[in-house]
Design an enzyme around this catalytic site. Structure first.
Site, PDB file in Angstrom:
ATOM      1  N   CYS A  74       0.827  -1.199   0.000  1.00  0.00           N
ATOM      2  CA  CYS A  74       0.000   0.000   0.000  1.00  0.00           C
ATOM      3  C   CYS A  74       0.860   1.247   0.000  1.00  0.00           C
ATOM      4  CB  CYS A  74      -0.928   0.011   1.214  1.00  0.00           C
ATOM      5  SG  CYS A  74      -2.123  -1.325   1.112  1.00  0.00           S
ATOM      6  N   CYS A 155      -2.211  -1.134  -3.680  1.00  0.00           N
ATOM      7  CA  CYS A 155      -3.328  -0.448  -3.034  1.00  0.00           C
ATOM      8  C   CYS A 155      -2.958   0.960  -2.599  1.00  0.00           C
ATOM      9  CB  CYS A 155      -3.878  -1.316  -1.909  1.00  0.00           C
ATOM     10  SG  CYS A 155      -3.332  -0.920  -0.277  1.00  0.00           S
TER      11      CYS A 155
END
Ligand code: N1C
Length: 250
Positions: A74, A155
């Site tokens: 992420c 992400c």
């Protein structure tokens, strides 16, 4: 006699080739803790040995990807197209982003060539078909499969370095366009930040038609942003990692 010598020399070269590949694979793999590298090698080989090297589909690598999955990343995932050297210079010197080459499988196979042949359990490292000869070749299918897994794992804020000195920085035939972008999904992914790497012979800029297409192809809900950054500035950021990561060029 000459034929015999040739046969021996050829045999030795081929054997060295595949031993070399296995050694490189295992050496690079040892740097990752918690994996049985011999086992990963065996799963890897099963994808292509004893097969026509033009008939290895991406799915052949499903068991391999399952044996060493890509960790979700992420706000740190870095994608690229036609900018491999500048990206890896940067990611090698800083701890800001991760590319697929930072994963176990991407790292062990980066820069290598391999294939098999029907009726043999050997791994060959020469005479393998390239992308232009046949689409379903062992190396091409591997990069497509692992790139799909890496895109699935991206992400939050995602960065992509594209090449501003070519006419089509977003090329539909690239792995970035054809595999990765199509798997970027909202709401898991929030932003795509394109860094367009510029050098003296600037071929294009952020208003490029192909980049408009990229923006259009993005899943609804993913915010798009493009920034032209001179290559010299990225190199400067690589050499001064104390400057905080992305903010070095934003
Ligand atoms: O076709 P591309 O670029 O757009 O592929 C790059 C894209 C990156 O975002 C990576 O996540 O796809 C992934 N990827 C690799 O990580 C990779 N490492 C080495 C794709 N290809 C990769 N290679 C080799 O580079 C591979 O053998 C293939 O031939 C090139 C693709 O590079 P590109 O055309 O610049």
């Amino acid at each position: 006699v000459i034929i015999a010598i040739c046969a021996v020399v050829l045999g030795v070269t081929l054997a060295q080739g595949s031993d070399g590949l296995k050694n490189t694979f295992l050496e690079r793999c040892q740097k990752f803790k918690g994996y049985n590298c011999e086992e990963v090698w065996d799963v890897f080989q099963k994808a292509y040995v004893n097969q026509d090297p033009c008939k290895v589909p991406t799915e052949a690598y499903d068991p391999l990807v399952a044996s060493a999955p890509i960790e979700p990343s992420c706000n740190r995932a870095m994608f690229w197209s036609k900018t491999k050297d500048v990206v890896h210079d940067f990611t090698g010197k800083t701890d800001c982003f991760v590319t697929v080459e930072d994963s176990l499988l991407g790292s062990v196979l980066d820069g290598l060539t391999w294939c098999g042949k029907e009726g043999s359990s050997e791994t060959l490292t020469t005479g393998c078909p390239d992308w232009n000869t046949c689409p379903d070749n062992p190396v091409g299918s591997f990069w497509k499969r692992i790139s799909a897994a890496f895109a699935d794992a991206a992400c939050g804020n995602v960065t992509a370095m594209l090449n501003g000195s070519i006419t089509e920085p977003f090329n539909s035939r690239s792995i970035f366009a054809s595999i990765e972008v199509t798997r970027f999904k909202s709401p898991r992914m929030k932003n795509l930040n394109v860094v367009l790497v510029m050098d003296e012979k600037a071929g294009t800029n952020c208003t490029d038609e192909s980049l408009n297409n990229l923006q259009k192809q993005l899943d609804e809900g993913i915010k798009y942003n493009c920034k032209e950054v001179p290559q010299s500035q990225i190199e400067e950021c690589s050499s001064r990692p104390e400057k905080t990561c992305g903010s070095c060029w934003t």
